[in-house]
Design a protein around this motif. Structure first.
Motif, PDB file in Angstrom:
ATOM      1  N   SER A  47     -18.251   5.555 -14.299  1.00 14.72           N
ATOM      2  CA  SER A  47     -18.420   6.369 -13.293  1.00 14.72           C
ATOM      3  C   SER A  47     -17.095   6.712 -12.466  1.00 14.72           C
ATOM      4  N   LYS A  48     -16.339   5.772 -12.358  1.00 15.68           N
ATOM      5  CA  LYS A  48     -14.952   5.975 -11.586  1.00 15.68           C
ATOM      6  C   LYS A  48     -14.167   6.707 -12.561  1.00 15.68           C
ATOM      7  N   ALA A  49     -14.247   6.300 -13.956  1.00 15.58           N
ATOM      8  CA  ALA A  49     -13.352   7.127 -14.657  1.00 15.58           C
ATOM      9  C   ALA A  49     -13.738   8.661 -14.816  1.00 15.58           C
ATOM     10  N   LEU A  50     -14.928   9.089 -14.445  1.00 11.70           N
ATOM     11  CA  LEU A  50     -15.089  10.416 -14.540  1.00 11.70           C
ATOM     12  C   LEU A  50     -14.908  11.195 -13.464  1.00 11.70           C
ATOM     13  N   GLN A  51     -14.645  10.481 -12.243  1.00 10.59           N
ATOM     14  CA  GLN A  51     -14.382  11.292 -10.882  1.00 10.59           C
ATOM     15  C   GLN A  51     -13.197  12.357 -11.003  1.00 10.59           C
ATOM     16  N   ASP A  52     -13.425  13.499 -10.365  1.00  8.01           N
ATOM     17  CA  ASP A  52     -12.186  14.344 -10.398  1.00  8.01           C
ATOM     18  C   ASP A  52     -10.875  13.826 -10.025  1.00  8.01           C
ATOM     19  N   GLU A  53     -10.801  12.850  -9.120  1.00  4.12           N
ATOM     20  CA  GLU A  53      -9.263  12.343  -8.865  1.00  4.12           C
ATOM     21  C   GLU A  53      -8.683  11.371  -9.716  1.00  4.12           C
ATOM     22  N   THR A  54      -9.676  10.871 -10.749  1.00  5.08           N
ATOM     23  CA  THR A  54      -8.992   9.900 -11.525  1.00  5.08           C
ATOM     24  C   THR A  54      -8.154  10.503 -12.680  1.00  5.08           C
ATOM     25  N   LEU A  55      -6.947  10.166 -12.403  1.00  5.10           N
ATOM     26  CA  LEU A  55      -5.875  11.031 -13.364  1.00  5.10           C
ATOM     27  C   LEU A  55      -5.185  10.161 -14.361  1.00  5.10           C
ATOM     28  N   ILE A  56      -4.841  10.870 -15.413  1.00  6.53           N
ATOM     29  CA  ILE A  56      -3.724  10.215 -16.263  1.00  6.53           C
ATOM     30  C   ILE A  56      -2.488  10.870 -15.703  1.00  6.53           C
ATOM     31  N   ALA A  57      -1.592  10.281 -14.856  1.00  4.46           N
ATOM     32  CA  ALA A  57      -0.611  11.039 -14.406  1.00  4.46           C
ATOM     33  C   ALA A  57       0.811  10.828 -14.937  1.00  4.46           C
ATOM     34  N   PHE A  58       1.711  12.054 -14.935  1.00  4.24           N
ATOM     35  CA  PHE A  58       2.996  12.056 -15.329  1.00  4.24           C
ATOM     36  C   PHE A  58       3.951  12.461 -14.299  1.00  4.24           C
ATOM     37  N   LYS A  59       3.507  12.770 -13.170  1.00  4.22           N
ATOM     38  CA  LYS A  59       4.403  13.017 -12.141  1.00  4.22           C
ATOM     39  C   LYS A  59       4.123  12.424 -10.769  1.00  4.22           C
TER      40      LYS A  59
ATOM     41  N   VAL B  13       0.765  -1.135  -0.105  1.00  2.56           N
ATOM     42  CA  VAL B  13      -0.051  -0.145  -0.026  1.00  2.56           C
ATOM     43  C   VAL B  13       0.816   1.281  -0.060  1.00  2.56           C
ATOM     44  N   SER B  14       0.269   2.537  -0.538  1.00  2.00           N
ATOM     45  CA  SER B  14       1.170   3.545  -0.763  1.00  2.00           C
ATOM     46  C   SER B  14       0.076   4.732  -0.826  1.00  2.00           C
ATOM     47  N   CYS B  15       0.626   5.707  -0.282  1.00  2.00           N
ATOM     48  CA  CYS B  15      -0.221   6.933  -0.563  1.00  2.00           C
ATOM     49  C   CYS B  15       0.868   8.161  -1.114  1.00  2.00           C
ATOM     50  N   ALA B  16       1.010   8.217  -2.434  1.00  2.29           N
ATOM     51  CA  ALA B  16       1.749   9.302  -2.968  1.00  2.29           C
ATOM     52  C   ALA B  16       0.998  10.583  -3.574  1.00  2.29           C
ATOM     53  N   LEU B  17       1.411  11.644  -3.859  1.00  2.00           N
ATOM     54  CA  LEU B  17       1.027  12.520  -4.585  1.00  2.00           C
ATOM     55  C   LEU B  17       1.149  12.394  -6.109  1.00  2.00           C
ATOM     56  N   TRP B  18       0.141  12.408  -6.921  1.00  2.00           N
ATOM     57  CA  TRP B  18      -0.010  12.250  -8.140  1.00  2.00           C
ATOM     58  C   TRP B  18      -0.283  13.563  -9.025  1.00  2.00           C
ATOM     59  N   THR B  19       0.404  13.803  -9.909  1.00  2.00           N
ATOM     60  CA  THR B  19       0.149  15.099 -10.635  1.00  2.00           C
ATOM     61  C   THR B  19      -0.105  14.579 -12.180  1.00  2.00           C
ATOM     62  N   GLY B  20      -1.114  15.003 -12.799  1.00  2.00           N
ATOM     63  CA  GLY B  20      -1.626  14.690 -14.056  1.00  2.00           C
ATOM     64  C   GLY B  20      -2.654  15.455 -14.512  1.00  2.00           C
ATOM     65  N   ILE B  21      -3.526  14.957 -15.516  1.00  2.00           N
ATOM     66  CA  ILE B  21      -4.592  15.538 -16.160  1.00  2.00           C
ATOM     67  C   ILE B  21      -5.632  14.340 -15.872  1.00  2.00           C
ATOM     68  N   ARG B  22      -6.915  15.221 -15.761  1.00  2.00           N
ATOM     69  CA  ARG B  22      -8.264  14.384 -15.491  1.00  2.00           C
ATOM     70  C   ARG B  22      -8.465  13.290 -16.636  1.00  2.00           C
ATOM     71  N   LEU B  23      -8.674  12.033 -16.538  1.00  2.00           N
ATOM     72  CA  LEU B  23      -9.154  11.116 -17.595  1.00  2.00           C
ATOM     73  C   LEU B  23     -10.475  11.706 -18.233  1.00  2.00           C
ATOM     74  N   ARG B  24     -11.364  12.347 -17.257  1.00  2.00           N
ATOM     75  CA  ARG B  24     -12.581  12.791 -17.764  1.00  2.00           C
ATOM     76  C   ARG B  24     -12.207  14.049 -18.800  1.00  2.00           C
ATOM     77  N   ASP B  25     -11.169  14.724 -18.538  1.00  2.00           N
ATOM     78  CA  ASP B  25     -11.146  15.881 -19.697  1.00  2.00           C
ATOM     79  C   ASP B  25     -10.786  15.229 -21.095  1.00  2.00           C
ATOM     80  N   ILE B  26      -9.876  14.304 -21.031  1.00  2.00           N
ATOM     81  CA  ILE B  26      -9.451  13.498 -22.166  1.00  2.00           C
ATOM     82  C   ILE B  26     -10.733  12.938 -22.914  1.00  2.00           C
ATOM     83  N   LEU B  27     -11.606  12.214 -22.101  1.00  2.18           N
ATOM     84  CA  LEU B  27     -12.669  11.573 -22.502  1.00  2.18           C
ATOM     85  C   LEU B  27     -13.857  12.546 -23.234  1.00  2.18           C
ATOM     86  N   LYS B  28     -13.762  13.767 -22.618  1.00  2.00           N
ATOM     87  CA  LYS B  28     -14.757  14.839 -23.160  1.00  2.00           C
ATOM     88  C   LYS B  28     -14.068  15.522 -24.378  1.00  2.00           C
TER      89      LYS B  28
END
Lengths: 407, 157
Positions: free
Chosen positions: A205-217, A154-169
């Motif tokens: 529904s999970k893909a569209l959540q605010d926190e679901t990211l495509i992360a690069f950091k 288990v881990s809890c890191a900081l992830w930075t990226g773009i929302r999957l939702r924004d790409i799907l849109k």
């Protein structure tokens, strides 16, 4: 070759190492043979992990933390577990890396370069809990098949990226979209280029959540290689296998994604509870979604000895998939009595929460400190193993540490 | 035996020993010189030029220590090398040694690997492998919660 020949050559190998292989014994070395030291680099160096991390498997690489290593509020790379199903990609070219969004439920497939993804969409940063679905597997009886994780996956890191939702849109998805599946650049252990080691995903529904990211950091830096460099899907609070590493594709499906490790017993549990060891057919298995409520004592390390006049300050983290944790309690009498810990709110949704408590002990002797988290739905961790399942997923039994009090 | 006889006998023994040492020493020098000029002599009956990979494979460390095959961590028992040859190509031996299953579940795992993971048909080796796995990696009863074990005690400052 006979034994004597083997010994002679072993000696020769050490000799060549001393003398310098290229000159004297160069012709003995096959062109693609690397000396042992180069063949097997230390995984701790290779992945920049602390040497207290525990290697469960080296092909594919799987490595877990110990409870006391996870004391940081934000997990640094050196203490982050590695779970791989296949082989880590060998070559990564940032200039040609792209993300293809396709599937039955997109109008027109669209391909994005890394630069496009980073420049076209707004960046977001969240601290997200990623726990392997099989964390705690080692405790199940009858034993469950797979890597025998204890508590450290288990881990809890900081992830930075773009929302999957924004790409799907941006691509445009149809009304019949049901699931999002990922595709990645890792390769199958068998070497078969037509096989994906793992291709899982999440419902729309999970893909569209605010926190679901495509992360690069991760933690403000490029994602480490073992954790998905240069691009990773991150769906916090769900089995970490839903967060595809080395991301190259997203398929928007009009049915539940049917990629590798989406069927059979993989990341699925019996829809109806089973007796330990009982058989179950594939059609009676359901996909794991939100992970269960759980807590981990990260200080002190198990095995502490201290005098009776000293108060023990414990601390750790608690998390509960999609839900918030409402209470963490500790017990020093095997669950007979429970006492509240001080519990902080999460930095953001889907991040773990920190707890701490100060404990006095009534007399000297052996104790176990147990913690038990309860989530916003009133669901608490069990004190014994939860329901048995064929692959040993979702063990959220109370974490325990041992301490000894001296006079 | 008087003192003088004893003395001569000792001298004779020392002389013999010295001669042997000199002979051994000369042989060693000859071997070293020869090896520098023609190193092939080190590869007894196996030319590395014809089989460039052979000795690398042969040199695989197959030592057994305390009943464990050092290179893989497998228990040394009948069928060991069959298991090494068939079960460590794709994944590490660690994936096997971590697990505990009945013969029936080991068989099911092999079938799963054959159906989904490109494992080949094991033929008559399957019975050997299953016997090895079921007898050395059988389930251990753990109950619903085990005692905390392997605790490294330390003084908390």
């Amino acid at each position: 070759m006979n034994r004597r020949g083997f010994i002679t050559q072993t000696a020769l190998t050490s000799l060549t190492a001393i003398l310098g292989t290229e000159i004297v014994f160069g012709k003995f070395i096959p062109t693609d043979y690397q000396p042992l030291g180069v063949q097997e680099p230390s995984p701790f160096q290779l992945f920049e992990k602390d040497n207290q991390m525990v290697v469960l498997n080296d092909k594919p690489w799987n490595m877990e933390a110990q409870a006391h290593l996870l004391d940081d509020a934000i997990t640094p790379n050196k203490y982050m577990f590695i779970r791989n199903n296949g082989k880590i990609p060998e070559t990564i070219d940032l200039d040609t890396w792209s993300l293809l969004v396709d599937g039955e439920s997109v109008g027109q497939p669209k391909r994005y370069s890394l630069a496009e993804l980073k420049s076209k969409f707004k960046h977001h940063t969240y601290q997200l809990t990623l726990e392997c679905g099989g964390n705690g597997r080692s405790e199940f009886d009858p034993p469950a098949k797979g890597n025998q994780w204890t508590v450290g996956a288990v881990s809890c890191a900081l992830w930075t990226g773009i929302r999957l939702r924004d790409i799907l849109k941006d691509v445009g998805i149809k009304n019949d979209s049901v699931y999002v599946g990922y595709h990645a650049a890792d390769t199958h252990l068998s070497g078969d280029p037509n096989k994906e080691p793992i291709s899982r995903g999440v419902p729309i529904s999970k893909a569209l959540q605010d926190e679901t990211l495509i992360a690069f950091k991760m933690n403000g830096e490029d994602i480490p290689l073992a954790h998905g460099y240069p691009l990773r899907l991150v769906a916090g609070g769900w089995p970490a296998s839903a967060s595809g590493k080395w991301l190259t594709g997203i398929s928007v499906r009009n049915k539940v994604h049917d990629g590798s490790k989406m069927s059979g017993t993989a990341y699925r549990v019996p829809c109806e509870p089973l007796a330990p060891g009982e058989k179950v057919t594939d059609d009676k298995m359901c996909i794991i979604e939100s992970m269960p409520v759980k807590s981990l004592i990260t200080y002190p390390k198990t095995g502490a000895i201290f005098p009776i006049e000293k108060k023990l300050n414990i601390r750790g983290h608690a998390w509960s998939g999609e839900f918030a944790v409402k209470r963490v309690a500790y017990s020093i009498d095997f669950g007979s009595t429970w006492h509240d810990c001080n519990l902080e709110d999460a930095t953001n949704r889907l991040a773990w929460q920190h707890f701490q408590a100060s404990i006095s002990f009534p007399k000297k002797g052996y104790y176990e400190v147990w913690t038990r988290a309860t989530n916003s739905q009133g669901i608490a961790q069990p004190m014994v193993l939860p329901g048995w399942n064929p692959k040993g997923y979702l063990n959220n039994a109370c974490h325990r540490i041992a301490v000894k009090i001296t006079a | 035996m008087n003192q003088q006889e004893k003395y001569f006998e000792a001298v004779a023994q020392i002389r013999k020993l010295m001669l042997r040492l000199i002979v051994v020493f000369l042989i060693m020098i000859a071997v070293i010189v020869h090896s520098l000029l023609a190193p092939d002599v080190f590869v007894l009956g196996n030319s590395p030029h014809e089989e460039p990979y052979a000795w690398v494979e042969e040199a695989m460390d197959d030592r057994i220590e305390n009943g464990i095959h050092v290179r893989t961590g497998f228990v040394s028992d009948t069928g060991l090398m069959t298991v090494v040859a068939n079960c460590t190509n794709c994944h590490s031996a660690k994936l096997v040694t971590q697990n505990r299953m009945s013969k029936e579940r080991w068989r099911a795992t092999i079938r799963w690997m054959q159906e989904t993971q490109n494992l080949w048909d094991l033929g008559d080796k399957e019975a050997i492998i299953l016997e090895y796995l079921a007898s050395n990696y059988a389930p251990i009863q753990k109950g619903r919660r085990q005692n905390l074990e392997k605790i490294e005690w330390y003084v908390l400052e």
